[in-house]
Write a protein that holds these residues in place. Sequence first.
Motif, PDB file in Angstrom:
ATOM      1  N   ASP A   1       0.864  -1.492   0.576  1.00 40.40           N
ATOM      2  CA  ASP A   1       0.042   0.368   0.117  1.00 40.40           C
ATOM      3  C   ASP A   1       1.223   1.151  -0.093  1.00 40.40           C
ATOM      4  O   ASP A   1       1.153   1.704   0.967  1.00 40.40           O
ATOM      5  CB  ASP A   1      -0.847   0.330   1.660  1.00 40.40           C
ATOM      6  N   TYR A   2       1.181   1.221  -1.309  1.00 42.88           N
ATOM      7  CA  TYR A   2       2.419   2.895  -1.282  1.00 42.88           C
ATOM      8  C   TYR A   2       1.678   3.958  -1.179  1.00 42.88           C
ATOM      9  O   TYR A   2       0.789   4.041  -1.631  1.00 42.88           O
ATOM     10  CB  TYR A   2       2.991   2.925  -2.489  1.00 42.88           C
ATOM     11  N   ARG A   3       2.541   4.927  -0.813  1.00 41.88           N
ATOM     12  CA  ARG A   3       1.940   6.535  -0.857  1.00 41.88           C
ATOM     13  C   ARG A   3       0.873   6.856  -2.030  1.00 41.88           C
ATOM     14  O   ARG A   3       2.436   6.282  -3.565  1.00 41.88           O
ATOM     15  CB  ARG A   3       2.991   7.537  -0.347  1.00 41.88           C
TER      16      ARG A   3
ATOM     17  N   PRO B   1       6.209   7.419  -4.827  1.00 42.76           N
ATOM     18  CA  PRO B   1       6.032   6.097  -5.152  1.00 42.76           C
ATOM     19  C   PRO B   1       6.865   4.269  -5.335  1.00 42.76           C
ATOM     20  O   PRO B   1       6.676   3.473  -5.117  1.00 42.76           O
ATOM     21  CB  PRO B   1       4.721   5.707  -5.880  1.00 42.76           C
ATOM     22  N   PRO B   2       7.934   5.021  -6.279  1.00 41.05           N
ATOM     23  CA  PRO B   2       8.679   3.976  -6.516  1.00 41.05           C
ATOM     24  C   PRO B   2       9.450   3.715  -5.492  1.00 41.05           C
ATOM     25  O   PRO B   2      10.450   2.623  -4.853  1.00 41.05           O
ATOM     26  CB  PRO B   2       9.783   4.523  -7.792  1.00 41.05           C
ATOM     27  N   GLU B   3       9.970   4.709  -5.157  1.00 41.53           N
ATOM     28  CA  GLU B   3      10.675   4.549  -3.600  1.00 41.53           C
ATOM     29  C   GLU B   3       9.907   4.258  -2.277  1.00 41.53           C
ATOM     30  O   GLU B   3      10.789   3.150  -1.561  1.00 41.53           O
ATOM     31  CB  GLU B   3      11.347   5.987  -2.560  1.00 41.53           C
TER      32      GLU B   3
ATOM     33  N   VAL C   1       9.723  -0.557 -11.859  1.00 39.91           N
ATOM     34  CA  VAL C   1      11.471   0.465 -12.180  1.00 39.91           C
ATOM     35  C   VAL C   1      11.924  -0.468 -10.362  1.00 39.91           C
ATOM     36  O   VAL C   1      12.967  -0.523 -10.156  1.00 39.91           O
ATOM     37  CB  VAL C   1       9.958   1.231 -11.546  1.00 39.91           C
ATOM     38  N   VAL C   2      11.378  -1.433  -9.258  1.00 40.81           N
ATOM     39  CA  VAL C   2      11.705  -1.881  -8.576  1.00 40.81           C
ATOM     40  C   VAL C   2      12.902  -2.543  -9.028  1.00 40.81           C
ATOM     41  O   VAL C   2      14.224  -2.708  -8.294  1.00 40.81           O
ATOM     42  CB  VAL C   2      10.654  -2.708  -7.833  1.00 40.81           C
ATOM     43  N   CYS C   3      12.941  -3.288 -10.277  1.00 42.70           N
ATOM     44  CA  CYS C   3      13.692  -4.065 -10.470  1.00 42.70           C
ATOM     45  C   CYS C   3      14.686  -3.832 -11.243  1.00 42.70           C
ATOM     46  O   CYS C   3      16.309  -3.697 -11.002  1.00 42.70           O
ATOM     47  CB  CYS C   3      13.419  -4.881 -11.903  1.00 42.70           C
ATOM     48  N   LEU C   4      14.850  -1.933 -11.718  1.00 44.91           N
ATOM     49  CA  LEU C   4      15.334  -1.507 -12.602  1.00 44.91           C
ATOM     50  C   LEU C   4      16.780  -0.840 -11.011  1.00 44.91           C
ATOM     51  O   LEU C   4      17.592  -1.312 -11.013  1.00 44.91           O
ATOM     52  CB  LEU C   4      15.059   0.035 -12.874  1.00 44.91           C
ATOM     53  N   MET C   5      15.549  -0.256  -9.966  1.00 46.21           N
ATOM     54  CA  MET C   5      15.982   0.052  -8.461  1.00 46.21           C
ATOM     55  C   MET C   5      17.169  -1.411  -7.983  1.00 46.21           C
ATOM     56  O   MET C   5      18.687  -0.870  -7.855  1.00 46.21           O
ATOM     57  CB  MET C   5      15.640   0.661  -7.490  1.00 46.21           C
ATOM     58  N   ALA C   6      16.976  -1.661  -8.256  1.00 50.90           N
ATOM     59  CA  ALA C   6      17.658  -3.599  -7.804  1.00 50.90           C
ATOM     60  C   ALA C   6      18.720  -3.448  -8.377  1.00 50.90           C
ATOM     61  O   ALA C   6      20.167  -3.541  -7.620  1.00 50.90           O
ATOM     62  CB  ALA C   6      17.096  -4.805  -7.831  1.00 50.90           C
TER      63      ALA C   6
ATOM     64  N   LYS D   1      11.110  -0.340  -1.592  1.00 54.53           N
ATOM     65  CA  LYS D   1      11.256  -0.305  -0.071  1.00 54.53           C
ATOM     66  C   LYS D   1      10.739  -1.053   0.611  1.00 54.53           C
ATOM     67  O   LYS D   1      11.602  -2.400   1.451  1.00 54.53           O
ATOM     68  CB  LYS D   1      11.142   1.298   1.707  1.00 54.53           C
ATOM     69  N   ALA D   2       9.572  -1.602   0.132  1.00 48.51           N
ATOM     70  CA  ALA D   2       9.330  -3.298   0.645  1.00 48.51           C
ATOM     71  C   ALA D   2       9.672  -4.035  -0.246  1.00 48.51           C
ATOM     72  O   ALA D   2      10.126  -5.282   0.338  1.00 48.51           O
ATOM     73  CB  ALA D   2       7.581  -3.135  -0.459  1.00 48.51           C
ATOM     74  N   TYR D   3       9.796  -4.164  -1.332  1.00 47.16           N
ATOM     75  CA  TYR D   3      10.882  -4.995  -1.469  1.00 47.16           C
ATOM     76  C   TYR D   3      12.305  -5.461  -1.000  1.00 47.16           C
ATOM     77  O   TYR D   3      12.864  -6.606  -0.693  1.00 47.16           O
ATOM     78  CB  TYR D   3      11.050  -5.034  -2.826  1.00 47.16           C
TER      79      TYR D   3
END
Length: 313
Positions: free
Chosen positions: A113-115, A125-127, A164-169, A131-133
């Motif tokens: 449940d992202y902001r 939202p991507p941050e 985007v979570v994949c890119l951030m990882a 963080k959840a991941y």
Amino acid sequence: MKRTIYPIHPDFKKYEKFNPPLNPFALTFMQKFMGFLFNQEKSNSEIDVLKLSIPVNNGTIRALLYSPKYSTNNSSCLVYYHGGGFVLPAAPSHYHWAKEYAKRVGCKVLFVDYRLAPKYPFPIPPEDSFKAYTWLLENAYKYSIDLNRIAVGGDSAGGELATVVCLMAMDYAIKVPCAQMLIYPVTAHKLETQSVIDFVDTPLCNSRDLEKYQNYYAKNEKTGKWEYLSPLDSNQLNHMPPTYLETAEFDCLRDCGILYANKLSSQGVVTVVNHTKGTIHGYDINLESDIVKESINHRVKFLQSYLKDSYEI
């Protein structure tokens, strides 16, 4: 507004004149009202539901952990990000399908449940999603989750957050999800494809709505990394995990999804594509549609390839 008549499948005709109101007053009301749905999620005879609080930058976010009653001690997990144009909370159908993925794949599902914008615009939202991941990676042992079998998924705006979570990882040199499931995702920012040009009055979401969502979400495009706003432009797509990508025929986001799938495939990423026909953006809101059920079967089959536990479902 006079609408174009599209050859939408009868399953979705009842939605053909509906688009959510996107003025500030309506958004404030819907965020409060729909936000209560989170608290209505309860355990049942098949799925346990655990409510979690995850620390993020300058606060916390809520999450739900769905677990099949008979999951193993080293379970796989899907981290799921709901759609809603980065401004709307999860709808009842989001919670329904999250439970179905847990039950039918046999995995746990972390429902994030992202902001939301406009109060929390890009890049929050991507941050939050990242963080959840990372929180899950750090706490996988506590919740009996296999670090090697964690996938991400999402629909629409949530599809963009998942990829985007994949890119951030990759950027932070941590474990990349083992797979990603992208349902009619946002993949680019303000790209005028033919479907954006054509579908200015389609139901549930059209290019006029898309512009409003983008204006709420990306108030300042320079506040975060461009690729986190427009993953289609990333130069790291060859490192993406195996991908399932689904499009809807009468959807302004359709062509961006196709471009993304083609780019992933051309760079050697295993890419499974499901182009649905007669459908509209958000079409899986109809829980009883045979077309939706067929698409869910495709999603489950893909997820099982990477996440299925050893016990029989």
